[in-house]
Every structure is written in C-alpha cells, then in structure tokens.
Motif scaffolding. Sequence first.
Motif, PDB file in Angstrom:
ATOM      1  N   GLN A  50       0.827  -1.210   0.000  1.00  0.00           N
ATOM      2  CA  GLN A  50       0.000   0.000   0.000  1.00  0.00           C
ATOM      3  C   GLN A  50       0.866   1.266   0.000  1.00  0.00           C
ATOM      4  OE1 GLN A  50      -2.455  -0.931   3.457  1.00  0.00           O
ATOM      5  NE2 GLN A  50      -4.254  -1.187   2.151  1.00  0.00           N
ATOM      6  N   ALA A  51       1.946   1.236   0.768  1.00  0.00           N
ATOM      7  CA  ALA A  51       2.845   2.399   0.813  1.00  0.00           C
ATOM      8  C   ALA A  51       3.495   2.634  -0.553  1.00  0.00           C
ATOM      9  CB  ALA A  51       3.915   2.191   1.877  1.00  0.00           C
ATOM     10  N   LEU A  52       3.925   1.558  -1.183  1.00  0.00           N
ATOM     11  CA  LEU A  52       4.549   1.676  -2.510  1.00  0.00           C
ATOM     12  C   LEU A  52       3.525   2.107  -3.557  1.00  0.00           C
ATOM     13  CD1 LEU A  52       6.830  -1.502  -2.404  1.00  0.00           C
ATOM     14  CD2 LEU A  52       7.588   0.882  -2.349  1.00  0.00           C
TER      15      LEU A  52
ATOM     16  N   ALA B 231       0.932   4.020  -2.951  1.00  0.00           N
ATOM     17  CA  ALA B 231       0.707   5.449  -2.711  1.00  0.00           C
ATOM     18  C   ALA B 231       1.831   6.280  -3.325  1.00  0.00           C
ATOM     19  CB  ALA B 231       0.612   5.715  -1.211  1.00  0.00           C
ATOM     20  N   GLU B 232       3.068   5.780  -3.214  1.00  0.00           N
ATOM     21  CA  GLU B 232       4.211   6.489  -3.803  1.00  0.00           C
ATOM     22  C   GLU B 232       4.045   6.621  -5.319  1.00  0.00           C
ATOM     23  OE1 GLU B 232       9.097   6.088  -4.105  1.00  0.00           O
ATOM     24  OE2 GLU B 232       7.995   4.910  -2.618  1.00  0.00           O
ATOM     25  N   LYS B 233       3.582   5.547  -5.973  1.00  0.00           N
ATOM     26  CA  LYS B 233       3.352   5.575  -7.423  1.00  0.00           C
ATOM     27  C   LYS B 233       2.222   6.550  -7.772  1.00  0.00           C
ATOM     28  CE  LYS B 233       6.390   2.475  -8.684  1.00  0.00           C
ATOM     29  NZ  LYS B 233       7.576   2.882  -9.508  1.00  0.00           N
ATOM     30  N   LEU B 234       1.191   6.576  -6.949  1.00  0.00           N
ATOM     31  CA  LEU B 234       0.073   7.493  -7.193  1.00  0.00           C
ATOM     32  C   LEU B 234       0.525   8.945  -7.107  1.00  0.00           C
ATOM     33  CD1 LEU B 234      -2.759   5.710  -5.150  1.00  0.00           C
ATOM     34  CD2 LEU B 234      -2.720   6.047  -7.630  1.00  0.00           C
ATOM     35  N   ILE B 235       1.384   9.242  -6.129  1.00  0.00           N
ATOM     36  CA  ILE B 235       1.910  10.602  -5.984  1.00  0.00           C
ATOM     37  C   ILE B 235       2.710  10.984  -7.218  1.00  0.00           C
ATOM     38  CG2 ILE B 235       3.473  12.089  -4.649  1.00  0.00           C
ATOM     39  CD1 ILE B 235       2.712  10.250  -2.197  1.00  0.00           C
TER      40      ILE B 235
ATOM     41  N   SER C  47       9.463   3.128   7.832  1.00  0.00           N
ATOM     42  CA  SER C  47      10.330   3.995   7.026  1.00  0.00           C
ATOM     43  C   SER C  47       9.668   4.339   5.702  1.00  0.00           C
ATOM     44  CB  SER C  47      11.681   3.306   6.787  1.00  0.00           C
ATOM     45  OG  SER C  47      12.434   4.008   5.821  1.00  0.00           O
ATOM     46  N   GLN C  48       9.156   3.325   5.022  1.00  0.00           N
ATOM     47  CA  GLN C  48       8.531   3.540   3.716  1.00  0.00           C
ATOM     48  C   GLN C  48       7.267   4.385   3.824  1.00  0.00           C
ATOM     49  OE1 GLN C  48       9.690   2.651   0.583  1.00  0.00           O
ATOM     50  NE2 GLN C  48       7.977   3.922  -0.105  1.00  0.00           N
ATOM     51  N   VAL C  49       6.469   4.134   4.855  1.00  0.00           N
ATOM     52  CA  VAL C  49       5.230   4.895   5.037  1.00  0.00           C
ATOM     53  C   VAL C  49       5.533   6.374   5.273  1.00  0.00           C
ATOM     54  CG1 VAL C  49       3.244   5.261   6.564  1.00  0.00           C
ATOM     55  CG2 VAL C  49       3.873   2.945   5.859  1.00  0.00           C
ATOM     56  N   HIS C  50       6.492   6.668   6.157  1.00  0.00           N
ATOM     57  CA  HIS C  50       6.816   8.070   6.444  1.00  0.00           C
ATOM     58  C   HIS C  50       7.498   8.746   5.250  1.00  0.00           C
ATOM     59  CE1 HIS C  50       5.383   7.820  10.486  1.00  0.00           C
ATOM     60  NE2 HIS C  50       6.224   6.859  10.809  1.00  0.00           N
ATOM     61  N   LYS C  51       8.290   7.986   4.510  1.00  0.00           N
ATOM     62  CA  LYS C  51       8.903   8.518   3.294  1.00  0.00           C
ATOM     63  C   LYS C  51       7.818   8.904   2.285  1.00  0.00           C
ATOM     64  CE  LYS C  51      11.769   7.132  -0.659  1.00  0.00           C
ATOM     65  NZ  LYS C  51      12.474   5.998  -1.309  1.00  0.00           N
ATOM     66  N   THR C  52       6.827   8.031   2.124  1.00  0.00           N
ATOM     67  CA  THR C  52       5.738   8.306   1.175  1.00  0.00           C
ATOM     68  C   THR C  52       4.883   9.478   1.644  1.00  0.00           C
ATOM     69  OG1 THR C  52       5.706   5.928   0.690  1.00  0.00           O
ATOM     70  CG2 THR C  52       3.889   7.238  -0.153  1.00  0.00           C
ATOM     71  N   ASN C  53       4.635   9.532   2.955  1.00  0.00           N
ATOM     72  CA  ASN C  53       3.901  10.686   3.497  1.00  0.00           C
ATOM     73  C   ASN C  53       4.644  11.987   3.200  1.00  0.00           C
ATOM     74  OD1 ASN C  53       1.350  10.261   4.814  1.00  0.00           O
ATOM     75  ND2 ASN C  53       2.387   8.987   6.309  1.00  0.00           N
TER      76      ASN C  53
ATOM     77  N   GLU D 166      -6.068  10.492  -4.146  1.00  0.00           N
ATOM     78  CA  GLU D 166      -6.173   9.046  -3.953  1.00  0.00           C
ATOM     79  C   GLU D 166      -5.050   8.540  -3.048  1.00  0.00           C
ATOM     80  OE1 GLU D 166      -6.464   4.947  -6.644  1.00  0.00           O
ATOM     81  OE2 GLU D 166      -6.410   6.912  -7.640  1.00  0.00           O
ATOM     82  N   ALA D 167      -3.851   9.108  -3.245  1.00  0.00           N
ATOM     83  CA  ALA D 167      -2.704   8.706  -2.419  1.00  0.00           C
ATOM     84  C   ALA D 167      -2.923   9.101  -0.965  1.00  0.00           C
ATOM     85  CB  ALA D 167      -1.427   9.357  -2.947  1.00  0.00           C
ATOM     86  N   LYS D 168      -3.465  10.284  -0.738  1.00  0.00           N
ATOM     87  CA  LYS D 168      -3.712  10.757   0.632  1.00  0.00           C
ATOM     88  C   LYS D 168      -4.732   9.876   1.341  1.00  0.00           C
ATOM     89  CE  LYS D 168      -4.788  14.917   3.308  1.00  0.00           C
ATOM     90  NZ  LYS D 168      -5.674  14.213   4.259  1.00  0.00           N
ATOM     91  N   GLU D 169      -5.789   9.514   0.632  1.00  0.00           N
ATOM     92  CA  GLU D 169      -6.816   8.647   1.216  1.00  0.00           C
ATOM     93  C   GLU D 169      -6.223   7.286   1.603  1.00  0.00           C
ATOM     94  OE1 GLU D 169     -11.186   6.778   0.018  1.00  0.00           O
ATOM     95  OE2 GLU D 169     -10.297   8.366  -1.220  1.00  0.00           O
ATOM     96  N   LEU D 170      -5.380   6.752   0.719  1.00  0.00           N
ATOM     97  CA  LEU D 170      -4.744   5.463   0.977  1.00  0.00           C
ATOM     98  C   LEU D 170      -3.797   5.543   2.175  1.00  0.00           C
ATOM     99  CD1 LEU D 170      -4.170   2.533   0.169  1.00  0.00           C
ATOM    100  CD2 LEU D 170      -2.520   3.380  -1.510  1.00  0.00           C
TER     101      LEU D 170
END
Length: 281
Positions: free
Chosen positions: A13-15, A17-21, A52-58, A28-32
């Motif tokens: 899910q984090a990855l 969201a990164e692709k969506l951004i 780490s990945q979640v905070h990086k994507t945020n 859509e990325a923010k909702e996810l």
Amino acid sequence: STKDHCDSRYMWQALKAEKLIGAGSTDEAKELLDTLSKEILVAYEVHAQIQSQVHKTNALLWKALGRPQDYFRSSILYLTYTPFAEIPEKERPRLAFEIGVSALIAPEEFEFGELVQQDLLTSLDSTENEWLKELLQAFSEGKFALFDAAVSKHKAKIDATPELKGCLETVLRPKMCALALLELAFRKPKKQRRLSFEELSEHCRVTVKEVEFLVMKAMCANLIKGQIDEVQQCVMVTWCKPRILDNARIDLMRERMDAWGQQSDLLLKHLEDMTPELLIS
C-alpha cells in the motif's frame, strides 16, 4: 503467517501510494495513506522498514501538496526509522537540503534540535548548500548572534533559494525572535523567570511595544506558559518547552544540579545547627 501477510500488505500500500503521488493522483494517495497510517498505529510490532517507507511516502505527499511543516515532520519520522547507511548516497545532499529548508519556512515549526543532530546533515559538507547548516544551527540554539552572522555571510545564497526568497523578514526573523525568547527563558533558573519587557526587547530584537505580541505568539505556539503583567511591564514564565540537550545545555543543567546540591547541603547544615535548640526548647 498473519503478521507477514499484514507487513506485505502495508508495504504494498505504501509503494502504491508512492506511485500514485508520482502520477499526480495526490487525493487518492492521501486517502490510501490516511487509512494505512491508522492501521499501523494500532498494529502490533510493525517492522521498521515498513514504518520507514510509510513516512517517506507521506513526506513525498506533503512535498507535492506544498505543506512544509507536514513534510518536515514526516521526514523526521522517516529518518527515525531509517539507518543513515540505507539512504542512497546520491540522494542524501538533496534530502538534507529539502528537509532543512522546510523546517525554516514552516511558520509554526520550532523543533530544530533533532534535525541538527541528524547524520544526514553531514551530507551538506563540502557542497554548495553547506551554508544551510549554519542557519539551522542558529535556530537550534536560539541565538541572534549566530543568525545575524549566517544571514550576513550567506544573504546571496538565501535569496537565490526560491523557497527562502522573501521569507527573511516575514518568516525567518519572527521565528528567530520566538526561539530567542524560548532560549532566554530556558537559561534562567526556575525561580528567576521574571523577564522585563526591556530585557525581552533587547534579547529578542523587537521594540518594547512588540514584546507583548511576541510573548502571546510564543504562548500560542506552546513554547512557553506564564502570565503577562502589563502594569509592571514584565512576564512571569512558569514553563518552557523542553529543549534537545546538546553539550552546552547539558553543561547548563550540570551547573544547576551543582547549585541545587550546594543549596541542599546548606539547608541540611542549617537544620543540624538548629536541632539542639529545638530539643532544648
């Protein structure tokens, strides 16, 4: 196992969201990410790599949305969960610069102590952006002398940075005034935190008329708590926001503990001297 399945889903899910951004689908990325962050908050033993990945994507999301304060806080959390060696070497100088600038331009961000202690900032050494470290150090210590020196020395580079251009008087200096107030109050012994408007004016580089507004702003930002006495033209500070203890502040705390120890010894001696009189009477 169920835990491995959850970890895999979190990472996916984090990855995603990164692709969506990257594709510009920030809503859509923010909702996810909102849903994912809530799940992780109540989950048991989430692996540091996933955090780490979640905070990086945020952080990438807040950067795309132009929200420097949220970007800074997500980036600090990313660094908390990410070993320095695992950050690609080529990305380090850019990342250090972007996080540092975001801390400076976010009007309500006053936490610089944790940032200046990050190994990531060493990535700016011997680069064209090394000057940023001096400015961040000034904010971390809350010292106008360091701020003035950094601004005077690097004014051209500050103006050449799009995010900082035009922020010197509107954002940077007011923040520096608030941090100077916090540092002044922090360095005062707890029973001597009665600060006159005149002292605050001189230390924080504002006029006497501007002192009250500065103090109210610092209170609203939860930097200090206390009471303003307009009649006596003074401020009684009852609480200061905790500071990251660097070597200088540790020395200050040591001095205070030594003084407290000496006062305790004097009180004990006084009580011992009084004991015979109390027994006789």
